[in-house]
Design an enzyme around this catalytic site. Structure first.
Site, mmCIF file in Angstrom:
data_model
loop_
_atom_site.group_PDB
_atom_site.id
_atom_site.type_symbol
_atom_site.label_atom_id
_atom_site.label_comp_id
_atom_site.label_asym_id
_atom_site.label_seq_id
_atom_site.Cartn_x
_atom_site.Cartn_y
_atom_site.Cartn_z
ATOM 1 N N ASN A 199 -6.545 9.405 6.612
ATOM 2 C CA ASN A 199 -7.752 8.650 6.260
ATOM 3 C C ASN A 199 -7.383 7.184 6.105
ATOM 4 O OD1 ASN A 199 -9.966 7.457 5.035
ATOM 5 N ND2 ASN A 199 -10.077 8.878 3.329
ATOM 6 N N HIS A 228 2.519 14.440 0.708
ATOM 7 C CA HIS A 228 1.810 15.635 0.250
ATOM 8 C C HIS A 228 2.762 16.821 0.300
ATOM 9 C CE1 HIS A 228 -2.227 14.056 -0.142
ATOM 10 N NE2 HIS A 228 -2.193 13.551 1.075
ATOM 11 N N HIS A 269 0.838 -1.211 0.000
ATOM 12 C CA HIS A 269 0.000 0.000 0.000
ATOM 13 C C HIS A 269 0.871 1.261 0.000
ATOM 14 C CE1 HIS A 269 -4.014 1.785 1.627
ATOM 15 N NE2 HIS A 269 -3.336 2.707 0.964
ATOM 16 N N ASN A 326 -4.633 5.917 -7.396
ATOM 17 C CA ASN A 326 -5.259 7.247 -7.369
ATOM 18 C C ASN A 326 -4.294 8.350 -7.808
ATOM 19 O OD1 ASN A 326 -3.807 6.857 -5.001
ATOM 20 N ND2 ASN A 326 -5.244 7.993 -3.713
ATOM 21 N N ASP A 382 0.711 2.704 3.769
ATOM 22 C CA ASP A 382 -0.169 3.783 3.296
ATOM 23 C C ASP A 382 0.631 5.079 3.176
ATOM 24 O OD1 ASP A 382 -2.359 5.131 2.379
ATOM 25 O OD2 ASP A 382 -3.443 5.167 4.281
#
Length: 422
Positions: A270, A301, A50, A84, A297
């Protein structure tokens, strides 16, 4: 050629390992000199099920090159890249593009994850069959960041991946129950005046999808499990023989909702940070096998998306470079588990999930993907800086235990400066 000397494997045995032509060619006692690994732990190369690499579309936050640098520094010889991106990785051309960028970087294996639905919109299935037969050989599909909420669509996806032994990795979040949600639902959210994110929004999707997996006879993987109730649902599903696996992130093992009191957006993620009781249940589930593996995960950013007010900040935090050190703390240092379990959680099981046949083994004849871990060395999180972004929730912390070397396809892709020859 590489020779690792006096390396302690997860079963406690001490071996020299000769690597040549990308493979492990000899194990045991080797008279030739090599890199001294006395008191270091040798594990099959880490595999992350992930990871968000952000390329294409969000290169200001991360690229495949910078992400694989971070992965290699964290001990990963393979990572699974979420879909994504922009454009979304929902057809064979796009997954092959990410795959090729990984090959070009050459630091670890990049296995693209294909989107379940076109554009992550949850309206119609993506080109799942085409992606599975593409050069990228995609076997895992996920709309991570978005839940495949439509029951019939999820059933169709499970039936589609069953045709070739693939798996759907679900982001378990009922969108109707999390509108405007900012953090875990509970007393802290009420006190801070932030919209709560109920545990049941995760748990009921897991339960529904477990039943769909049972009905279809297909494989289901639960991304970033966060609640004690979710652990119980997965435990129930496994007791019924349902083909379900689950992952937990380092941050959901170590951090809690109390950190949100600072209003520091670095803690906005999230699914959200939960309670200390949830953390305890997650670790217990990891130790007893209810939860199969660690998934970082890793969600980089740029400062533009994180250095702002809490409500406007993006969800997500870094994870690749610090994951092994955190797992060492919660599993080994705490006495909750041993090195065999550590290796299962961070390497063997995720390799099996993603059908990565060249990963998850240290044996003669296997491709040489090996992580050498130093359980004694201290490392400050400020030294973990290979990502293009800096949204790590661990800044200011120090861990005991760090990756010393990462060997990918028989070559050092990351080598700590304190190398000793013997």
């Amino acid at each position: 050629m590489i020779i690792l000397k006096n390396l302690t494997l997860s079963d406690g045995s001490i071996n020299d390992i000769r690597i040549d032509g990308g493979q492990i060619v000899e194990m045991g006692r080797i008279s030739d000199s090599g890199t001294d690994c006395t008191d270091l732990i040798g594990l099959s190369g880490f595999v992350d099920p992930h990871t968000h690499l952000r390329e294409p579309g969000f290169e200001a936050s991360e690229t495949v090159l910078s992400g694989t640098r971070a992965a290699s520094a964290g001990g990963y010889s393979a990572i699974c890249a979420m879909a994504n991106t922009d454009p979304v990785a929902d057809d064979s051309n796009l997954v092959e593009r990410v795959y090729d960028l990984g090959v070009e970087a050459g630091l670890c294996f990049v296995q693209p994850i294909g989107a379940v639905t076109k554009g992550l919109k949850g309206l119609e299935l993506s080109s799942i069959a085409d992606m599975s037969t593409s050069r990228a050989k995609v076997t895992m599909f996920s709309d991570d960041g978005m839940c495949v909420h439509d029951e019939n669509l999820m059933r169709q996806a499970l039936l589609e991946v069953k045709k070739f032994g693939g798996v759907v990795a679900q982001h378990a979040q009922d969108p109707k129950m999390t509108v405007g949600a900012q953090m875990n639902q509970g007393a802290v959210a009420t006190e801070l005046g932030l919209t709560g994110w109920p545990a049941i929004a995760e748990e009921q999707i897991i339960a529904r999808d477990a039943q769909l997996a049972q009905e279809t006879g297909s494989r289901l993987h639960i991304c970033h499990l966060t609640t004690a109730g979710g652990v119980e649902v997965v435990r129930w599903a496994k007791s019924k023989g349902i083909q379900i696996t689950a992952e937990v992130t380092p941050h959901h093992l170590l951090l809690t909702e109390e950190l949100v009191r600072t209003y520091d957006p670095v803690y906005k993620v999230n699914p959200p940070l939960r309670t200390a009781d949830d953390n305890t249940a997650l670790l217990a589930g990891l130790v007893d096998g209810t939860i199969d593996m660690l998934g970082t995960d890793h969600a980089p950013h740029s400062g533009e998306k994180k250095d702002c007010e809490w409500e406007n900040a993006a969800f997500g935090m870094l994870g690749l470079e610090s994951a092994a050190s955190i797992l060492h703390q919660v599993l080994i240092q705490s006495g909750a588990g041993d090195w065999k379990l550590f290796e299962e959680i961070i390497s063997k099981r995720p390799a099996k999930l993603a059908s990565l046949d060249n990963h998850g083994f240290i044996k003669v004849g296997a491709q040489a993907n090996i992580t050498v871990f130093n359980p004694h060395e201290r490392i400050a999180v400020t030294e973990m800086n290979q990502s293009k972004s800096n949204n790590s929730p661990y800044l200011g912390l120090e861990f005991i235990g760090r990756v010393q070397h990462t060997i990918y396809q028989g070559q050092f892709s990351m080598m700590n400066q304190s190398v000793r020859e013997h």
